[in-house]
Design an enzyme around this catalytic site. Structure first.
Site, PDB file in Angstrom:
ATOM      1  N   ASP A  39       0.822  -1.208   0.000  1.00  8.79           N
ATOM      2  CA  ASP A  39       0.000   0.000   0.000  1.00  8.79           C
ATOM      3  C   ASP A  39       0.860   1.264   0.000  1.00  8.79           C
ATOM      4  O   ASP A  39       0.433   2.324   0.463  1.00  8.79           O
ATOM      5  CB  ASP A  39      -0.957   0.004   1.193  1.00  8.79           C
ATOM      6  CG  ASP A  39      -0.218  -0.047   2.527  1.00  8.79           C
ATOM      7  OD1 ASP A  39       1.009  -0.260   2.515  1.00  8.79           O
ATOM      8  OD2 ASP A  39      -0.871   0.143   3.575  1.00  8.79           O
ATOM      9  N   HIS A 247      22.788   4.952 -19.451  1.00  7.68           N
ATOM     10  CA  HIS A 247      21.675   5.122 -18.519  1.00  7.68           C
ATOM     11  C   HIS A 247      21.921   4.320 -17.244  1.00  7.68           C
ATOM     12  O   HIS A 247      21.033   3.636 -16.740  1.00  7.68           O
ATOM     13  CB  HIS A 247      20.351   4.710 -19.182  1.00  7.68           C
ATOM     14  CG  HIS A 247      19.879   5.679 -20.211  1.00  7.68           C
ATOM     15  ND1 HIS A 247      18.866   5.398 -21.105  1.00  7.68           N
ATOM     16  CD2 HIS A 247      20.282   6.946 -20.503  1.00  7.68           C
ATOM     17  CE1 HIS A 247      18.668   6.445 -21.891  1.00  7.68           C
ATOM     18  NE2 HIS A 247      19.508   7.396 -21.546  1.00  7.68           N
ATOM     19  N   ASP A 264      24.721  13.000 -14.025  1.00  2.65           N
ATOM     20  CA  ASP A 264      23.664  13.495 -14.920  1.00  2.65           C
ATOM     21  C   ASP A 264      22.423  13.630 -14.052  1.00  2.65           C
ATOM     22  O   ASP A 264      21.786  12.636 -13.689  1.00  2.65           O
ATOM     23  CB  ASP A 264      23.443  12.497 -16.061  1.00  2.65           C
ATOM     24  CG  ASP A 264      22.458  13.002 -17.114  1.00  2.65           C
ATOM     25  OD1 ASP A 264      21.693  13.936 -16.814  1.00  2.65           O
ATOM     26  OD2 ASP A 264      22.453  12.440 -18.228  1.00  2.65           O
ATOM     27  N   ASP A 275      18.487  19.771 -16.882  1.00  3.05           N
ATOM     28  CA  ASP A 275      19.185  18.551 -17.303  1.00  3.05           C
ATOM     29  C   ASP A 275      20.655  18.892 -17.514  1.00  3.05           C
ATOM     30  O   ASP A 275      21.028  19.445 -18.543  1.00  3.05           O
ATOM     31  CB  ASP A 275      18.558  18.010 -18.588  1.00  3.05           C
ATOM     32  CG  ASP A 275      19.133  16.660 -18.997  1.00  3.05           C
ATOM     33  OD1 ASP A 275      19.942  16.095 -18.240  1.00  3.05           O
ATOM     34  OD2 ASP A 275      18.757  16.170 -20.080  1.00  3.05           O
ATOM     35  N   HIS A 354      25.626   8.293 -29.003  1.00  5.37           N
ATOM     36  CA  HIS A 354      24.287   8.878 -28.863  1.00  5.37           C
ATOM     37  C   HIS A 354      24.174  10.201 -29.603  1.00  5.37           C
ATOM     38  O   HIS A 354      25.170  10.776 -30.072  1.00  5.37           O
ATOM     39  CB  HIS A 354      23.937   9.070 -27.384  1.00  5.37           C
ATOM     40  CG  HIS A 354      24.894   9.935 -26.615  1.00  5.37           C
ATOM     41  ND1 HIS A 354      24.912  11.302 -26.690  1.00  5.37           N
ATOM     42  CD2 HIS A 354      25.875   9.604 -25.728  1.00  5.37           C
ATOM     43  CE1 HIS A 354      25.843  11.784 -25.893  1.00  5.37           C
ATOM     44  NE2 HIS A 354      26.451  10.773 -25.295  1.00  5.37           N
ATOM     45  N   HIS A 358      18.185  17.029 -27.250  1.00  6.40           N
ATOM     46  CA  HIS A 358      16.760  16.751 -27.148  1.00  6.40           C
ATOM     47  C   HIS A 358      16.075  17.978 -26.582  1.00  6.40           C
ATOM     48  O   HIS A 358      16.685  18.795 -25.882  1.00  6.40           O
ATOM     49  CB  HIS A 358      16.489  15.509 -26.278  1.00  6.40           C
ATOM     50  CG  HIS A 358      17.013  15.601 -24.875  1.00  6.40           C
ATOM     51  ND1 HIS A 358      16.386  16.333 -23.881  1.00  6.40           N
ATOM     52  CD2 HIS A 358      18.105  15.056 -24.288  1.00  6.40           C
ATOM     53  CE1 HIS A 358      17.065  16.226 -22.752  1.00  6.40           C
ATOM     54  NE2 HIS A 358      18.134  15.459 -22.970  1.00  6.40           N
ATOM     55  N   HIS A 365      12.787  14.782 -21.703  1.00  6.74           N
ATOM     56  CA  HIS A 365      12.770  14.621 -23.155  1.00  6.74           C
ATOM     57  C   HIS A 365      11.422  15.173 -23.602  1.00  6.74           C
ATOM     58  O   HIS A 365      10.430  14.456 -23.679  1.00  6.74           O
ATOM     59  CB  HIS A 365      12.942  13.151 -23.552  1.00  6.74           C
ATOM     60  CG  HIS A 365      14.297  12.610 -23.221  1.00  6.74           C
ATOM     61  ND1 HIS A 365      14.565  11.275 -23.100  1.00  6.74           N
ATOM     62  CD2 HIS A 365      15.473  13.232 -22.979  1.00  6.74           C
ATOM     63  CE1 HIS A 365      15.836  11.089 -22.805  1.00  6.74           C
ATOM     64  NE2 HIS A 365      16.409  12.272 -22.718  1.00  6.74           N
ATOM     65  N   GLU A 388      24.975  17.888 -25.618  1.00  4.12           N
ATOM     66  CA  GLU A 388      25.623  16.952 -24.705  1.00  4.12           C
ATOM     67  C   GLU A 388      26.500  15.915 -25.424  1.00  4.12           C
ATOM     68  O   GLU A 388      26.156  14.733 -25.465  1.00  4.12           O
ATOM     69  CB  GLU A 388      24.566  16.243 -23.863  1.00  4.12           C
ATOM     70  CG  GLU A 388      23.387  15.671 -24.657  1.00  4.12           C
ATOM     71  CD  GLU A 388      22.378  14.973 -23.771  1.00  4.12           C
ATOM     72  OE1 GLU A 388      22.763  14.055 -23.022  1.00  4.12           O
ATOM     73  OE2 GLU A 388      21.193  15.356 -23.841  1.00  4.12           O
ATOM     74  N   TYR A 392      33.119   7.684 -24.479  1.00  2.00           N
ATOM     75  CA  TYR A 392      32.940   6.515 -23.619  1.00  2.00           C
ATOM     76  C   TYR A 392      33.821   5.366 -24.119  1.00  2.00           C
ATOM     77  O   TYR A 392      33.857   5.091 -25.323  1.00  2.00           O
ATOM     78  CB  TYR A 392      31.477   6.054 -23.626  1.00  2.00           C
ATOM     79  CG  TYR A 392      30.490   7.185 -23.451  1.00  2.00           C
ATOM     80  CD1 TYR A 392      30.073   7.584 -22.191  1.00  2.00           C
ATOM     81  CD2 TYR A 392      29.991   7.875 -24.565  1.00  2.00           C
ATOM     82  CE1 TYR A 392      29.175   8.633 -22.032  1.00  2.00           C
ATOM     83  CE2 TYR A 392      29.103   8.919 -24.419  1.00  2.00           C
ATOM     84  CZ  TYR A 392      28.692   9.305 -23.151  1.00  2.00           C
ATOM     85  OH  TYR A 392      27.807  10.351 -23.010  1.00  2.00           O
ATOM     86  N   ARG A 410      30.705  12.989 -20.271  1.00  2.00           N
ATOM     87  CA  ARG A 410      29.633  13.715 -20.952  1.00  2.00           C
ATOM     88  C   ARG A 410      29.560  15.103 -20.345  1.00  2.00           C
ATOM     89  O   ARG A 410      29.687  15.266 -19.122  1.00  2.00           O
ATOM     90  CB  ARG A 410      28.297  12.985 -20.813  1.00  2.00           C
ATOM     91  CG  ARG A 410      27.163  13.631 -21.597  1.00  2.00           C
ATOM     92  CD  ARG A 410      25.974  12.681 -21.813  1.00  2.00           C
ATOM     93  NE  ARG A 410      25.324  12.254 -20.591  1.00  2.00           N
ATOM     94  CZ  ARG A 410      25.412  11.029 -20.085  1.00  2.00           C
ATOM     95  NH1 ARG A 410      26.163  10.110 -20.686  1.00  2.00           N
ATOM     96  NH2 ARG A 410      24.779  10.713 -18.965  1.00  2.00           N
ATOM     97  N   GLU A 412      26.967  18.375 -20.529  1.00  2.00           N
ATOM     98  CA  GLU A 412      25.626  18.715 -21.022  1.00  2.00           C
ATOM     99  C   GLU A 412      25.161  20.035 -20.427  1.00  2.00           C
ATOM    100  O   GLU A 412      25.212  20.241 -19.215  1.00  2.00           O
ATOM    101  CB  GLU A 412      24.644  17.608 -20.635  1.00  2.00           C
ATOM    102  CG  GLU A 412      23.212  17.871 -21.033  1.00  2.00           C
ATOM    103  CD  GLU A 412      22.288  16.747 -20.605  1.00  2.00           C
ATOM    104  OE1 GLU A 412      21.207  16.595 -21.207  1.00  2.00           O
ATOM    105  OE2 GLU A 412      22.638  16.018 -19.642  1.00  2.00           O
TER     106      GLU A 412
END
Length: 441
Positions: A39, A247, A264, A275, A354, A358, A365, A388, A392, A410, A412
């Protein structure tokens, strides 16, 4: 509870929508109140389109926008179906607006308890030619809406009419959301400022031996402390090789001296998300290999931001970043061949897999078309998006020199297009090596 009147721009948005679709009824169910386990509920957050057009943030409700009535011939009707006031439930779950609050606080032209939705919708549909409702998100809700539409069709008698066509509202509303007004921009500036300062503080506080989750908790705390109601998305705090997972979400590894950490993370302020990604040493300084890779990503990002202005296109910015990255990777000896051939074959994706950008807004996004009539759309004032680039090295890639292994980088920032160029909303988050190392020292 919200005690002040809702700003006029909610009504302005509804009027703008109906100028384009004067014959339609729009139906937006509230985001469901989701059970996490047993619950225990997930923290509630309203559906973005529902909130964008009303400001109403309770679960178990519907927003319906209908053509003007005789009483208000110049404006679309805003009809809210809401949970009724219930003192006993409110004692346990908190105060509700109820029918009276939906009208007095949010300016609804009509308001009813949510149990009346099925009964009243056929009457609301009178005179309309189509319905905007997003199918596929909730099968029970889909059956409920289509059942009412079938009842309405049958009520038309032997006219031969088919059920009203159902269209997805995400396209027309998304195109509106793509262009931020001054009130929205002010919210985004504030959220970006809070987020940038949280990243800066993380650079100061990190120490070898900490766990990724400690850094995550610090950033989340600073978001909430400075006024963000929630995270814009799940934070990524990835040390060493974990940063090569785009991710990564475990955030539970030990942070080791000599490695980098990638954060990130973005706070959500007034329902608008920031972001930001920054990458910095867990110890005091970048190693030689880390610095070379980092400066390449930074060079690509800064030159891409310089391209951001009215008339520019995101695919061109992405292509430029790819070219800068390929040229740098060739210089570092990590790629071999000719730039054009590597660009055409996609060989650079071994290190940069990538896209560059965006849209950003109510969703991290965010809504809005990237292509119109089959071609990339031009950037216009009021659009907000990310830039960004990254670098890698996958843990399984043992062909790279040792100085580049266990690295994920990265950088961004959030960019607003203005009449004269662009504004970097996240400029307060340090990204120059000298700035970062000064904080680390």
């Amino acid at each position: 509870m919200l005690l002040s009147k809702i700003p006029n721009y909610y009504q302005e948005r509804r009027e703008q929508l109906y100028k384009a679709y004067p014959d339609a009824v729009f139906i937006f169910p509230a985001h469901p109140d989701l059970i996490r386990n047993s619950d225990v509920h997930h923290p509630y957050r309203q559906d973005s389109n529902f909130y964008y057009l009303s400001g109403f943030d309770e679960a178990n409700s519907f927003l319906v926008l209908a053509p003007p009535s005789k009483r208000r011939p110049s404006s679309p009707r805003m009809i809210l179906f809401v949970a009724p006031r219930d003192p006993e439930k409110e004692m346990w779950e908190g105060e509700r607006y109820g029918v009276e609050g939906a009208q007095a606080v949010f300016g609804a032209d009509e308001a009813y308890v949510v149990s009346e939705f099925d009964k009243r919708l056929p009457e609301i549909l009178l005179g309309s030619e189509r319905v905007f409702y997003r199918l596929g998100l909730n099968s029970d809700m889909d059956r409920r809406v289509t059942s009412v539409l079938e009842i309405y069709r049958m009520s038309q008698g032997r006219t031969g009419k088919a059920m009203m066509p159902i269209q997805d509202p995400h396209l027309p509303v998304g195109e509106m959301r793509l262009f931020k007004n001054e009130a929205e921009i002010d919210l985004m500036r504030k959220g970006c400022q809070i987020t940038a300062l949280a990243h800066r503080e993380a650079m100061k506080q990190i120490r070898p031996g900490m766990n990724e989750c400690e850094l995550e908790a610090l950033v989340d705390y600073l978001f909430r402390k400075e006024g963000c109601a929630r995270l814009g998305y799940g934070s990524i705090v990835a040390g060493g090789k974990n940063a090569a997972c785009l991710h990564y979400r475990f955030n539970n590894d030990t942070l080791r001296d000599g490695e980098l950490v990638l954060i990130d993370a973005g706070g959500e302020y007034g329902y608008y998300s920031a972001d930001i990604t920054r990458t910095f040493p867990i110890g005091k300084r970048f190693t030689s290999g880390q610095a070379k890779a980092y400066n390449l990503v930074l060079k690509a990002q800064k030159s891409a931001i310089a391209m951001a202005k009215p008339g520019a296109k995101l695919p061109d910015i992405h292509k430029h970043i790819c070219e800068v990255m390929i040229d740098g990777l060739l210089s570092l000896g990590l790629l071999k061949g000719k730039l054009d051939e590597i660009l055409g074959s996609g060989g650079y994706r071994r290190f940069y897999p990538h896209n560059t950008s965006h849209w950003l807004g109510l969703d991290v996004h965010d809504a809005g078309l990237y292509y119109k009539d089959g071609t990339p759309r031009s950037l216009e004032p009021g659009m907000v998006f990310t830039i960004e680039p990254g670098f890698y090295v996958q843990p399984t890639d043992l062909d790279v020199p040792a100085e580049y292994r266990n690295i994920g980088i990265r950088i961004e920032d959030d960019i607003l297009i203005t009449e004269g160029g662009c504004e970097n909303l996240t400029i307060l988050a340090p990204k120059e090596i000298k700035e970062i190392e000064a904080l680390r020292a």
